[in-house]
Write a protein that holds these residues in place. Structure first.
Motif, mmCIF file in Angstrom:
data_model
loop_
_atom_site.group_PDB
_atom_site.id
_atom_site.type_symbol
_atom_site.label_atom_id
_atom_site.label_comp_id
_atom_site.label_asym_id
_atom_site.label_seq_id
_atom_site.Cartn_x
_atom_site.Cartn_y
_atom_site.Cartn_z
ATOM 1 N N ALA A 62 0.953 -1.269 -0.031
ATOM 2 C CA ALA A 62 0.040 -0.135 0.169
ATOM 3 C C ALA A 62 0.824 1.127 0.114
ATOM 4 N N SER A 63 2.044 1.271 0.606
ATOM 5 C CA SER A 63 2.802 2.572 0.683
ATOM 6 C C SER A 63 3.428 2.713 -0.888
ATOM 7 N N TYR A 99 2.073 1.458 -3.750
ATOM 8 C CA TYR A 99 0.859 1.830 -4.569
ATOM 9 C C TYR A 99 -0.355 2.379 -3.961
ATOM 10 N N PRO A 100 -0.524 3.452 -3.486
ATOM 11 C CA PRO A 100 -1.527 3.818 -2.741
ATOM 12 C C PRO A 100 -2.755 3.660 -3.440
ATOM 13 N N ALA A 101 -2.951 3.423 -4.848
ATOM 14 C CA ALA A 101 -4.239 3.693 -5.568
ATOM 15 C C ALA A 101 -4.762 2.482 -5.738
ATOM 16 N N GLU A 102 -3.509 1.403 -5.360
ATOM 17 C CA GLU A 102 -4.204 -0.326 -5.429
ATOM 18 C C GLU A 102 -4.850 -0.632 -4.210
ATOM 19 N N THR A 103 -6.230 -0.196 -4.060
ATOM 20 C CA THR A 103 -6.966 -0.392 -2.977
ATOM 21 C C THR A 103 -7.656 -1.866 -3.226
ATOM 22 N N PRO A 150 -15.076 4.101 -11.211
ATOM 23 C CA PRO A 150 -14.209 5.243 -10.194
ATOM 24 C C PRO A 150 -13.152 4.670 -9.574
ATOM 25 N N GLU A 151 -12.946 3.274 -9.164
ATOM 26 C CA GLU A 151 -11.946 2.810 -8.323
ATOM 27 C C GLU A 151 -10.760 2.801 -9.211
ATOM 28 N N PRO A 159 -8.004 6.474 -10.849
ATOM 29 C CA PRO A 159 -6.697 6.899 -10.114
ATOM 30 C C PRO A 159 -5.460 6.170 -10.922
ATOM 31 N N LEU A 208 -12.031 8.813 -2.615
ATOM 32 C CA LEU A 208 -11.086 7.549 -2.438
ATOM 33 C C LEU A 208 -10.169 7.777 -1.585
ATOM 34 N N LYS A 257 -6.468 6.220 0.335
ATOM 35 C CA LYS A 257 -5.474 5.325 -0.287
ATOM 36 C C LYS A 257 -5.667 4.110 0.304
ATOM 37 N N ALA A 258 -4.565 3.175 -0.346
ATOM 38 C CA ALA A 258 -4.509 1.957 0.065
ATOM 39 C C ALA A 258 -4.364 1.519 1.467
ATOM 40 N N ASP A 259 -3.619 2.287 2.091
ATOM 41 C CA ASP A 259 -3.139 2.102 3.513
ATOM 42 C C ASP A 259 -4.108 2.730 4.530
ATOM 43 N N LEU A 295 -6.935 9.619 -1.772
ATOM 44 C CA LEU A 295 -6.150 9.352 -3.256
ATOM 45 C C LEU A 295 -6.281 10.388 -4.237
ATOM 46 N N ALA A 296 -5.549 10.941 -4.897
ATOM 47 C CA ALA A 296 -5.481 11.906 -5.830
ATOM 48 C C ALA A 296 -6.026 11.093 -7.127
ATOM 49 N N GLY A 297 -6.515 11.788 -8.042
ATOM 50 C CA GLY A 297 -6.800 11.019 -9.339
ATOM 51 C C GLY A 297 -8.260 10.715 -9.243
#
Lengths: 567, 369
Positions: free
Chosen positions: A296-297, A299-303, A342-343, A346, B197, B199-201, B206-208
């Protein structure tokens, strides 16, 4: 397995392939089951009778089709072992251990309770019993054998995929009656029997039963109900519905003309979408997503939501391209049409309104084909960085049916994992691999095409550079050199193993049996026809399910049977 | 959505853009959108709070109730106790109560110089700028609920901002030739319709992401403002705005007159201040509607006391008839997150992630270094 082909007739079979090619040059595209003489490759092939464990999605879809989509069936099935590229083949050797059976029973009890519940209008919960049970007991605190027989006979036929015998049905009605008296609740009595049905081996296991083929003495074919089940689990990823079972009951499925009508009906059904998704989810190894985790650090967009959407994006793209647009299978690897949510916005850096919307990548975009989808790029990468090797291996194994040997157990990764390593890009790291002869053997067959995907990081996000160095996305695939991912996409699209691999996978998935080297003439024949039909997926499905290889079976030897039964 | 039209739309947009003027930090199509992802009434705090609140923090409804109605065995009807206090919140007066309301004694406050003057009633900014106007801070500075990090209003106002969609406030910057220095940009405010949205953590936004503008009900939130960017800081000219606000799921509006921004902007977001004159009655009613007495008690927010303090501290927009000020200078700490703002009446812009996105711009700049 190997698809059973009589050896002395192999020459004739090969001749048949050649003949088929000749006849197709005339431009005729006869439907296999209706007009053209069946070529020897079809005539001679058969598949083994199997006992296959229903998959979780097949269970869910079946419950949904029989009782309605608002009935939750949270059945947990143990993971299957991927065999010859497919989980579906693992289902042929899977059993249900005690712990899993307990979970399935809990799920069955919940399903049964929902089926007979009386709803709660105050909470907006409808009464399921009113819509699912076609009769009312004289006294809902007592047994009512007539009503129970009506409901259990109807439901049992759909769950067991064949009519219940009179003795079995009587036994079930008796059990429902006893429970109703004991519990002072007619519906609770029904629920106890439904629960029992849902954990019955005959429901959970898809059992191929065969009978002598009257049209071809000495050979055996699936009985009509087993054929109906094989068809339905393959094309719809669910048990057959009333229409397909009626076709089995009436004998229609025992004739070529009847089979063709039913298959055409099934291919035109909206339920085909579940079948297509089920197959490609398996072929693309998307079960990886069930446990996929990314750093996650990094790739913060990879939720988690983004990964779920990534899987969905590719399945939507496949269904839209192959079924809605009736597109050429090979073009899946060059198409720029997809869907966006939407997910995913980003990650793709794309504006995306709510919900799923169609989206076309620009003509000059590096996104071309499903290999450049996040689903492929992220699932075949490390948690915190890309992997040319994993991507190349996946391409070979999943899409070209070319197994890549496992790495030796004593690989020395120290140079690669050294934090002071001078390697800035994946190409640098791969070059290091190739200097070592022990590594080079396998890396040569995976890395050159994986490097073309290096403009996408481990999350599938586009990048021009890695550690400040401009990425060189050139590569090669089996003698075809290319300068970037567009070239890779074209090379994959035109690779001769691409369509034949799909044929192998479809054939294996549908019959539950792996295609082996000896089956090559059959695969070649089907691939040839696939090509003639413009690589249309539904034509391939139709050809396979109407061919003898799909409905003719060879029974396994008794000792093998007992081994499977104890599995 | 007609994504298929987009290549031409994006290309056309690029053609009309004065590319020669734009620098490497210019966003795609000279446009960048932001969504408000953090919004707190700006309360300057020292570590122990003694500098700004030497007499301690204010008491709240629970303490006031106990003082007014001591538990001494006297039987009192609900209408004369709990309901009476409720009514005093809904119908506040300037009649004094036997409680002392502690205003902030701080010399320092976050905010902007709204009136262009530096007088005795003003603060000094943490950076030493004089003339900072923030009378709302003077009132709220010693109210526990508005202090970080665990004040209930401080927490829940922002929690609602993240979890609800009502208070989705958008800023679209257009005519942007540089995110570092541009003396003429346009800022348009909207209300958005979509979730944020994370961030994953789970840490931060989250931007974008994307936000569709509320064109059906969001007309009152639209304001077009001129601004400029200097050394990466966006400032805007004063404009009256209405913006969506919700706490505990209660949707309302905030009214701010002469609103201006001072926000450090980046391709992925921004941080800074939004300042202006907050309408007193609007602020009070919104707070009253959103927070029941038990919430006020958590944060020791005694609204009848706060009301009187607000009236006394008000420093803007005198009522023409009474001469009494109707607004308070105020400031909000704001965090912005970059989003794609979608205009429902226009084709959705098609991003070319390799060459035109903000991330790609940043990456190219990094590669050159």
């Amino acid at each position: 397995m190997k698809f059973n082909v009589h050896r002395p007739l192999l020459g004739a079979l090969l001749m048949g392939v050649a003949l088929a090619g000749c006849s197709n040059e005339s431009g005729k595209t006869e439907q296999a089951a209706t007009a053209a003489p069946v070529p020897p490759a079809f005539e001679l092939a058969s598949s083994p009778a199997r006992h296959r464990l229903m998959s979780a999605s097949q269970y869910q879809n079946t419950i949904s089709h029989i009782f309605g989509s608002d009935i939750a069936a949270n059945a947990q099935f143990a993971p299957l072992q991927r065999t010859e590229g497919l989980l579906a083949l693992g289902a042929s050797t899977a059993g249900v251990p005690f712990g899993e059976m307990q979970k399935l029973q809990r799920a069955a009890a919940l399903v049964a309770a929902q089926v007979v519940d009386d709803g709660n209008l105050d909470l907006g919960v409808p009464s399921h019993r009113d819509s699912l049970i076609p009769c009312k007991p004289a006294d809902d605190k007592q047994a009512d054998p007539a009503c129970a027989k009506t409901f259990l006979g109807m439901t049992g036929r759909l769950l067991y995929r064949r009519p219940l015998s009179e003795a079995r049905l009587t036994q079930m009605v008796d059990e429902a009656g006893k429970s109703a008296v004991e519990l002072k609740d007619f519906y609770a009595g029904l629920a106890s029997v439904i629960e029992g049905m849902l954990i019955s081996p005959e429901v959970l296991m898809i059992h191929d039963r065969s009978e002598p083929d009257p049209e071809r003495p000495g050979r055996r074919r699936l009985d009509a109900y087993s054929y109906a089940a094989r068809l339905s689990f393959f094309l719809w990823n669910a048990a057959p519905d009333d229409r397909v079972l009626r076709a089995a009951e009436s004998g229609e499925l025992s004739t070529a003309k009847g089979r063709a009508r039913v298959v055409d009906m099934m291919l035109a059904s909206p339920r085909l979408e579940e079948g297509v998704r089920g197959f490609f989810d398996d072929m693309m190894a998307f079960d990886t997503f069930d446990n996929l985790a990314k750093d996650a650090s990094a790739y913060p967009a990879e939720t988690g939501a983004a990964l779920t959407a990534a899987r969905e994006q590719t399945l939507r793209t496949i269904y839209d391209h192959l079924i809605v647009k009736k597109g050429d299978y090979r073009d899946l690897f060059t198409t720029r049409s997809t869907f966006m949510s939407p997910e995913l916005g980003p990650i793709y850096r794309v504006p995306t309104p709510k919900g799923w919307v169609k989206y076309d990548f620009p003509p000059d975009s590096p996104r071309v084909g499903i290999l450049t989808h996040v689903s492929f790029l992220a699932s075949h990468a490390h948690p915190g960085r890309s992997s040319a090797t994993r991507r190349g291996k996946a391409l070979r194994e999943l899409l070209l049916c070319q197994p890549v040997p496992l790495p030796p157990p004593n690989v020395d990764f120290s140079a690669l994992n050294d934090p002071t390593s001078p390697f800035k890009t994946a190409r640098d790291r791969v070059s290091f691999h190739l200097q070592n002869p022990v590594c080079a053997g396998c890396h040569k067959i995976t890395d050159p095409m994986g490097l073309a995907l290096e403009n996408f990081d481990g999350a599938g996000q586009y990048r021009a550079t890695e550690m400040g160095t401009v990425i060189d996305p050139s590569g090669a695939l089996d003698g075809k050199n290319f300068k970037d991912v567009v070239g890779l996409a074209e090379s994959v699209r035109n690779h001769p193993a691409l369509p034949s691999c799909l044929v192998r996978r479809v054939l294996s998935y549908g019959t539950g049996s792996a295609v082996e080297r000896e089956d090559r003439p059959l695969v070649d024949y089907l691939t040839g026809h696939f090509a003639e039909k413009g690589y249309r997926y539904t034509d391939l499905l139709r050809e396979i399910v109407l061919s003898p290889v799909f409905y003719d079976v060879t029974e396994r030897a008794p000792e093998q049977k007992s081994a499977a039964a104890t599995n | 959505m007609k994504h298929s039209l987009l290549a031409s739309a994006a290309a056309a947009a690029l053609l009309v853009a004065p590319a020669a003027k734009a620098d490497d930090t210019a966003p795609p199509n000279r446009t960048i959108g932001y969504v408000v992802s953090g919004l707190y009434w700006a309360v300057y705090q020292t570590a122990d709070g003694k500098a700004e609140c030497p007499d301690g923090l204010n008491d709240g409804p629970r303490e006031h109730f106990k003082a007014l109605f001591p538990d001494n065995g006297t039987k009192r009807p609900v209408v004369d106790t709990q309901l009476k206090r409720e009514a005093e919140g809904y119908f506040p007066t300037m009649t004094e109560e036997p409680f002392t309301f502690h205003l902030s004694q701080s010399k320092i406050a976050k905010g902007l110089n709204l009136d262009g003057k530096a007088d005795d009633n003003d603060f000094v900014s943490p950076d030493g700028e004089k003339g900072i106007d923030n009378q709302l801070f003077r009132v709220l500075g010693c109210v526990r609920g508005y202090r970080a990090p665990d004040g209930d209003a401080y927490f829940f106002d922002n929690n609602t901002l993240i979890t609800d969609r009502y208070d989705r406030w958008l800023f679209e910057l257009t005519d942007v030739d540089s995110l570092v220095n541009d003396d003429d940009v346009t800022v348009t405010t909207y209300r958005g319709l979509d979730g944020l949205l994370k961030k994953a953590d789970g840490n931060g936004m989250l931007a974008g992401g994307s936000q569709v503008i509320d064109v059906k009900w969001g007309g009152r939130y639209v304001a077009k403002i001129k601004g400029k960017i200097k050394d990466g800081v966006l400032t805007t000219e004063p404009t009256d705005v209405t913006f969506p606000w919700a706490t505990f799921g209660v949707p309302t509006d905030r009214e701010m007159r002469g609103m201006r921004m001072q926000v450090k902007v980046l391709p992925t977001g921004g941080t800074g201040l939004i300042a202006g004159y907050t309408d007193l009655e609007n602020w009070y009613r919104q707070t009253l509607r959103s927070s029941s007495t038990h919430h006020q008690a958590y944060g020791q927010v005694s609204l009848p006391s706060v009301y009187r303090a607000l009236r006394r501290a008000a420093d803007g927009h005198p009522d023409p008839k009474t001469g009494e000020n109707t607004t308070l200078s105020s400031a909000l700490d704001v965090t912005l997150t970059q989003v794609h703002i979608i205009h429902p009446d226009r084709p959705v812009a098609q991003a070319d992630e390799a060459t035109k996105t903000a991330e790609a711009v940043k990456e190219r700049a990094g590669a050159r270094r």
